[in-house]
Write a protein that holds these residues in place. Structure first.
Motif, PDB file in Angstrom:
ATOM      1  N   PHE A  16       0.825  -1.191   0.000  1.00 56.17           N
ATOM      2  CA  PHE A  16       0.000   0.000   0.000  1.00 56.17           C
ATOM      3  C   PHE A  16       0.864   1.248   0.000  1.00 56.17           C
ATOM      4  N   PHE A  17       0.448   2.232  -0.794  1.00 56.81           N
ATOM      5  CA  PHE A  17       1.145   3.511  -0.794  1.00 56.81           C
ATOM      6  C   PHE A  17       0.977   4.120   0.585  1.00 56.81           C
ATOM      7  N   PRO A  18       2.048   4.520   1.227  1.00 58.05           N
ATOM      8  CA  PRO A  18       1.959   5.021   2.604  1.00 58.05           C
ATOM      9  C   PRO A  18       1.049   6.250   2.729  1.00 58.05           C
ATOM     10  N   ILE A  19       0.121   6.197   3.653  1.00 59.08           N
ATOM     11  CA  ILE A  19      -0.776   7.322   3.898  1.00 59.08           C
ATOM     12  C   ILE A  19       0.035   8.550   4.305  1.00 59.08           C
ATOM     13  N   SER A  20       1.108   8.331   5.040  1.00 59.43           N
ATOM     14  CA  SER A  20       1.924   9.457   5.505  1.00 59.43           C
ATOM     15  C   SER A  20       2.577  10.210   4.349  1.00 59.43           C
ATOM     16  N   GLN A  21       2.628   9.618   3.169  1.00 62.27           N
ATOM     17  CA  GLN A  21       3.206  10.263   1.994  1.00 62.27           C
ATOM     18  C   GLN A  21       2.147  10.954   1.136  1.00 62.27           C
ATOM     19  N   GLY A  60      -7.545  -4.892   2.303  1.00 59.75           N
ATOM     20  CA  GLY A  60      -6.700  -6.072   2.426  1.00 59.75           C
ATOM     21  C   GLY A  60      -5.378  -5.854   3.126  1.00 59.75           C
ATOM     22  N   CYS A  61      -5.185  -4.718   3.711  1.00 56.94           N
ATOM     23  CA  CYS A  61      -3.940  -4.428   4.419  1.00 56.94           C
ATOM     24  C   CYS A  61      -3.893  -5.245   5.713  1.00 56.94           C
ATOM     25  N   ALA A  62      -2.779  -5.881   5.966  1.00 57.74           N
ATOM     26  CA  ALA A  62      -2.601  -6.647   7.198  1.00 57.74           C
ATOM     27  C   ALA A  62      -2.629  -5.699   8.395  1.00 57.74           C
ATOM     28  N   GLU A  63      -3.113  -6.202   9.533  1.00 52.29           N
ATOM     29  CA  GLU A  63      -3.282  -5.343  10.704  1.00 52.29           C
ATOM     30  C   GLU A  63      -1.979  -4.704  11.170  1.00 52.29           C
ATOM     31  N   ASP A  64      -0.887  -5.453  11.173  1.00 47.78           N
ATOM     32  CA  ASP A  64       0.373  -4.863  11.635  1.00 47.78           C
ATOM     33  C   ASP A  64       0.851  -3.760  10.699  1.00 47.78           C
ATOM     34  N   GLU A  65       0.672  -3.934   9.392  1.00 47.71           N
ATOM     35  CA  GLU A  65       1.045  -2.891   8.439  1.00 47.71           C
ATOM     36  C   GLU A  65       0.107  -1.694   8.587  1.00 47.71           C
ATOM     37  N   MET A  66      -1.186  -1.955   8.781  1.00 50.15           N
ATOM     38  CA  MET A  66      -2.155  -0.877   8.967  1.00 50.15           C
ATOM     39  C   MET A  66      -1.775  -0.030  10.180  1.00 50.15           C
ATOM     40  N   ARG A  67      -1.447  -0.690  11.279  1.00 51.95           N
ATOM     41  CA  ARG A  67      -1.070   0.039  12.496  1.00 51.95           C
ATOM     42  C   ARG A  67       0.188   0.886  12.260  1.00 51.95           C
ATOM     43  N   ALA A  68       1.154   0.322  11.564  1.00 54.82           N
ATOM     44  CA  ALA A  68       2.386   1.064  11.265  1.00 54.82           C
ATOM     45  C   ALA A  68       2.076   2.271  10.375  1.00 54.82           C
ATOM     46  N   GLN A  69       1.192   2.082   9.411  1.00 54.34           N
ATOM     47  CA  GLN A  69       0.822   3.199   8.536  1.00 54.34           C
ATOM     48  C   GLN A  69       0.125   4.305   9.313  1.00 54.34           C
ATOM     49  N   ILE A  70      -0.747   3.935  10.231  1.00 55.91           N
ATOM     50  CA  ILE A  70      -1.450   4.938  11.033  1.00 55.91           C
ATOM     51  C   ILE A  70      -0.458   5.686  11.926  1.00 55.91           C
ATOM     52  N   MET A  71       0.492   4.982  12.508  1.00 57.90           N
ATOM     53  CA  MET A  71       1.512   5.642  13.336  1.00 57.90           C
ATOM     54  C   MET A  71       2.336   6.625  12.497  1.00 57.90           C
ATOM     55  N   ASP A  72       2.723   6.219  11.301  1.00 61.43           N
ATOM     56  CA  ASP A  72       3.472   7.106  10.410  1.00 61.43           C
ATOM     57  C   ASP A  72       2.625   8.310   9.999  1.00 61.43           C
ATOM     58  N   GLN A  74       0.212   9.644  11.785  1.00 62.60           N
ATOM     59  CA  GLN A  74       0.136  10.516  12.956  1.00 62.60           C
ATOM     60  C   GLN A  74       1.378  11.392  13.062  1.00 62.60           C
ATOM     61  N   ALA A  75       2.534  10.818  12.820  1.00 62.73           N
ATOM     62  CA  ALA A  75       3.782  11.590  12.871  1.00 62.73           C
ATOM     63  C   ALA A  75       3.813  12.652  11.766  1.00 62.73           C
ATOM     64  N   ALA A  76       3.330  12.300  10.581  1.00 61.97           N
ATOM     65  CA  ALA A  76       3.309  13.251   9.470  1.00 61.97           C
ATOM     66  C   ALA A  76       2.359  14.411   9.759  1.00 61.97           C
ATOM     67  N   VAL A  77       1.211  14.120  10.371  1.00 53.48           N
ATOM     68  CA  VAL A  77       0.260  15.176  10.721  1.00 53.48           C
ATOM     69  C   VAL A  77       0.862  16.069  11.798  1.00 53.48           C
ATOM     70  N   GLN A  78       1.536  15.487  12.766  1.00 55.54           N
ATOM     71  CA  GLN A  78       2.185  16.282  13.813  1.00 55.54           C
ATOM     72  C   GLN A  78       3.218  17.230  13.202  1.00 55.54           C
ATOM     73  N   ALA A  79       4.008  16.733  12.265  1.00 55.07           N
ATOM     74  CA  ALA A  79       5.002  17.578  11.595  1.00 55.07           C
ATOM     75  C   ALA A  79       4.317  18.700  10.814  1.00 55.07           C
ATOM     76  N   GLU A  80       3.208  18.392  10.172  1.00 59.08           N
ATOM     77  CA  GLU A  80       2.460  19.406   9.421  1.00 59.08           C
ATOM     78  C   GLU A  80       1.877  20.458  10.365  1.00 59.08           C
ATOM     79  N   LEU A  81       1.391  20.037  11.522  1.00 56.79           N
ATOM     80  CA  LEU A  81       0.883  20.988  12.520  1.00 56.79           C
ATOM     81  C   LEU A  81       1.998  21.932  12.980  1.00 56.79           C
ATOM     82  N   LEU A  82       3.166  21.392  13.216  1.00 56.49           N
ATOM     83  CA  LEU A  82       4.305  22.230  13.610  1.00 56.49           C
ATOM     84  C   LEU A  82       4.632  23.247  12.526  1.00 56.49           C
TER      85      LEU A  82
END
Length: 92
Positions: A16-21, A60-72, A74-82
């Motif tokens: 999956f193309f990373p949501i954070s990108q 069809g994204c596996a749960e562990d990959e989904m969780r990692a994507q959501i964490m990434d 969240q970090a990208a949104v935090q950087a954008e807020l800053l």
């Protein structure tokens, strides 16, 4: 997310193309989150992350990959807020 956001590898696994990108999604989420305060901000954030996670899982994204994507994400949104807050300070 569009169908083009996921591609099959030669081995048949989906990638999956990373949501954070996805800068459009990150910027929109940061602006919306910034417009809320307190419980409204928390509710918005939980709903946004859950919706993105559900979308990835439904595609069809596996749960562990989904969780990692959501964490990434969240970090990208935090950087954008800053960055948003920095721009406001510079602009006065």
């Amino acid at each position: 997310m569009t169908r083009s956001a996921a591609a099959k590898s030669p081995a048949g696994a989906l990638h999956f193309f990373p949501i954070s990108q996805r800068s459009d999604v990150v910027r929109q989420a940061a602006r919306e989150l910034d417009s809320h305060n307190g419980q409204a901000a928390l509710d918005f954030w939980k709903n946004k992350c859950r919706a993105l996670g559900a979308e990835l899982t439904a595609r069809g994204c596996a749960e562990d990959e989904m969780r990692a994507q959501i964490m990434d994400f969240q970090a990208a949104v935090q950087a954008e807020l800053l960055e948003l807050h920095h721009q406001r300070m510079v602009e006065g």
